[in-house]
Design a protein around this motif. Structure first.
Motif, PDB file in Angstrom:
ATOM      1  N   UNK A 289       0.784  -1.315  -0.022  1.00  0.00           N
ATOM      2  CA  UNK A 289      -0.134  -0.051   0.021  1.00  0.00           C
ATOM      3  C   UNK A 289       1.051   1.128   0.022  1.00  0.00           C
ATOM      4  N   UNK A 290       1.711   1.467   0.755  1.00  0.00           N
ATOM      5  CA  UNK A 290       2.697   2.507   1.114  1.00  0.00           C
ATOM      6  C   UNK A 290       4.085   2.432   0.095  1.00  0.00           C
ATOM      7  N   UNK A 291       4.437   1.185  -0.338  1.00  0.00           N
ATOM      8  CA  UNK A 291       5.733   1.183  -1.226  1.00  0.00           C
ATOM      9  C   UNK A 291       6.916   1.353  -0.073  1.00  0.00           C
ATOM     10  N   UNK A 292       6.835   1.510   1.042  1.00  0.00           N
ATOM     11  CA  UNK A 292       7.976   1.357   1.921  1.00  0.00           C
ATOM     12  C   UNK A 292       8.433   0.088   1.982  1.00  0.00           C
ATOM     13  N   UNK A 293       9.664   0.125   2.227  1.00  0.00           N
ATOM     14  CA  UNK A 293      10.567  -1.390   2.385  1.00  0.00           C
ATOM     15  C   UNK A 293      10.692  -1.685   3.651  1.00  0.00           C
TER      16      UNK A 293
ATOM     17  N   UNK B 286      15.020   5.250   0.507  1.00  0.00           N
ATOM     18  CA  UNK B 286      15.753   6.471   0.219  1.00  0.00           C
ATOM     19  C   UNK B 286      14.976   7.373  -0.700  1.00  0.00           C
ATOM     20  N   UNK B 287      14.316   6.549  -1.704  1.00  0.00           N
ATOM     21  CA  UNK B 287      13.377   7.432  -2.706  1.00  0.00           C
ATOM     22  C   UNK B 287      12.291   8.054  -2.143  1.00  0.00           C
TER      23      UNK B 287
ATOM     24  N   UNK C 121      16.576  12.612  -8.594  1.00  0.00           N
ATOM     25  CA  UNK C 121      16.083  11.886  -7.294  1.00  0.00           C
ATOM     26  C   UNK C 121      17.003  10.641  -7.421  1.00  0.00           C
ATOM     27  N   UNK C 122      16.965   9.708  -8.853  1.00  0.00           N
ATOM     28  CA  UNK C 122      17.674   8.700  -9.007  1.00  0.00           C
ATOM     29  C   UNK C 122      19.171   9.131  -8.750  1.00  0.00           C
ATOM     30  N   UNK C 123      19.659   9.962  -9.357  1.00  0.00           N
ATOM     31  CA  UNK C 123      21.063  10.155  -9.045  1.00  0.00           C
ATOM     32  C   UNK C 123      21.401  10.651  -7.461  1.00  0.00           C
TER      33      UNK C 123
ATOM     34  N   UNK D 280      12.684   3.545 -11.613  1.00  0.00           N
ATOM     35  CA  UNK D 280      12.243   3.150 -10.088  1.00  0.00           C
ATOM     36  C   UNK D 280      11.679   4.406  -9.403  1.00  0.00           C
ATOM     37  N   UNK D 281      11.942   5.356  -9.701  1.00  0.00           N
ATOM     38  CA  UNK D 281      11.445   6.703  -9.040  1.00  0.00           C
ATOM     39  C   UNK D 281       9.725   6.842  -9.305  1.00  0.00           C
ATOM     40  N   UNK D 282       9.782   6.739 -10.583  1.00  0.00           N
ATOM     41  CA  UNK D 282       8.482   7.245 -11.083  1.00  0.00           C
ATOM     42  C   UNK D 282       7.156   6.781 -10.150  1.00  0.00           C
TER      43      UNK D 282
END
Length: 418
Positions: free
Chosen positions: A230-234, A358-359, A391-393, A413-415
């Motif tokens: 749901x939140x995409x946190x790992x 991180x993202x 953001x990726x960099x 991966x950021x999108x």
């Protein structure tokens, strides 16, 4: 130990963090004891239940409004639709006021409502099923001692066919066995207690264990880390892997559960809310027991080959962005200034197999947990104005500097995390 019910506005991360934590229905049963409600025995039982409600972080899913504790309404978006934590106050019309202790035990142990209908496993009865009857009764007694709040429970909003409750019979036949818990083979009472708090009452597996496409936890990979759908946190691994707790001492684990920070980083996102509203209030002996149990878990996965080296251009861009936006708080060498600014060098979330945390931290910012040790934590502003490439960099630079070697991050991966 009094729980202050000092609810900071529960963040969306929390509302999604713990899969309908104390129940999508109720939370517990008062032992069929003949003791009068105001007797010492009943008071002790209620206090035990109050403590269990904190350990299970029931408020995380059952308190949408700070002035209406346990009256439900908290949203839990999932791939199947949105679940809502129900009212579990003693309201006879809208809560669990008509439930008996046996009804509550049936919900906790069997995952069934009083009428026998199956409950959605967004309520973590697959973990609560191993809770003792005495603790279930204590939790019920505590909930029944609270003021009744006549707020209707909000119906779940699920997509077809997941709104067909009868289909849960097939899910249960495949993935649920009453009383099942990850086995623990030791005579060490502290480790046994830690196992009970981690695997059952605290239901840590609900977030830290991968799930299959039908939402069932993969017990063969218990506590090996998982993306929260749901939140995409790992939720980082709690096993003895290098990406998990291999480098953590028992003291490190106790510290992060008590204060929200350790030398390995700061609890963020959903875990930060768990620390704020649950683990910081647990007894030191229980935190130590949890740490001892977690340190018994072996490495679960073989060592992986080195990750691909990051692109030089991305590292140069990331270094520039880090100096511009991050170094003033986190330090030129990623050393941070704990507890206010977490170190990024050696940070467990930074080195995690997935870059999600991180993202998300870059995009959304946030606060470290509010605890007795940091009653007014410093916040990190969101940097959502940065492009996906930037953001990726930046994430790539942080994950591959100062001894970190977690591999590159791709803009693609950021999108989906934005």
């Amino acid at each position: 130990m009094k729980h202050p019910f000092r609810f900071r506005s529960l963040s969306r991360a929390m509302r999604r963090a713990v899969p309908i934590a104390c129940a999508t229905l109720a939370a517990v049963v008062s032992a069929t004891s003949a003791a009068a409600p105001d007797s010492p025995r009943a008071d002790d039982q209620i206090e035990t239940g109050r403590y269990l409600a904190i350990a299970a972080n029931c408020a995380g899913c059952h308190t949408a409004r700070p002035n209406a504790p346990y009256a439900g309404g908290t949203a839990l978006p999932t791939g199947f639709g949105t679940f809502y934590g129900p009212n579990i106050t003693p309201s006879r019309e809208h809560g669990i006021g008509t439930w008996s202790a046996d009804d509550f035990w049936q919900a906790m142990h069997l995952g069934k409502a009083p009428d026998g209908s199956p409950l959605y496993p967004a309520f973590p009865y697959p973990q609560y099923t191993a809770m003792s009857r005495a603790d279930s009764d204590a939790l019920y007694a505590y909930l029944m001692s609270l003021p009744a709040i006549d707020t209707p429970s909000r119906p779940h909003e699920l997509r077809f066919p997941y709104d067909q409750r009868w289909l849960l019979s097939a899910w249960r036949a495949l993935y649920f066995k009453p009383g099942q818990a990850t086995p623990v083979t030791t005579d060490d009472a502290d480790v046994q207690r830690g196992h009970y708090l981690v695997e059952v009452a605290g239901h840590c597996t609900a977030c830290h264990t991968p799930r299959n496409r039908w939402g069932a936890t993969d017990l063969a990979r218990s506590l090996q880390g998982a993306v929260m759908p749901d939140s995409k946190w790992y939720a980082t691994p709690l096993s003895g892997d290098a990406a998990g707790l291999a480098d953590w001492s028992e003291d490190d684990i106790v510290q992060v559960l008590r204060t929200g920070f350790s030398r390995h980083g700061t609890a963020a996102g959903p875990m930060g809310e768990v620390v704020s509203h649950s683990t910081q209030y647990l007894h030191d002996t229980d935190l130590r027991a949890m740490a001892r149990y977690l340190k018994t878990l072996p490495a679960a996965t073989p060592a992986k080959p080195p990750r691909a080296a990051p692109d030089d251009a991305a590292m140069v861009t990331g270094a520039r962005l880090y100096e511009q936006h991050c170094a003033s708080c986190h330090g030129a060498e990623g050393e941070g200034a704990p507890p206010h600014w977490p170190a990024l060098a050696g940070n467990a979330s930074v080195k995690a197999p997935l870059a999600n945390n991180v993202v998300l931290s870059i995009l959304k910012g946030g606060y470290s947990p509010t605890t007795a040790h940091t009653p007014q934590p410093h916040g990190m502003p969101p940097f959502h104005a940065l492009s996906d490439s930037d953001v990726a960099a930046l994430a790539t630079f942080v994950r591959n500097s100062w001894g970190n070697a977690a591999g590159p991050v791709n803009p693609h991966q950021v999108t989906p995390l934005r």
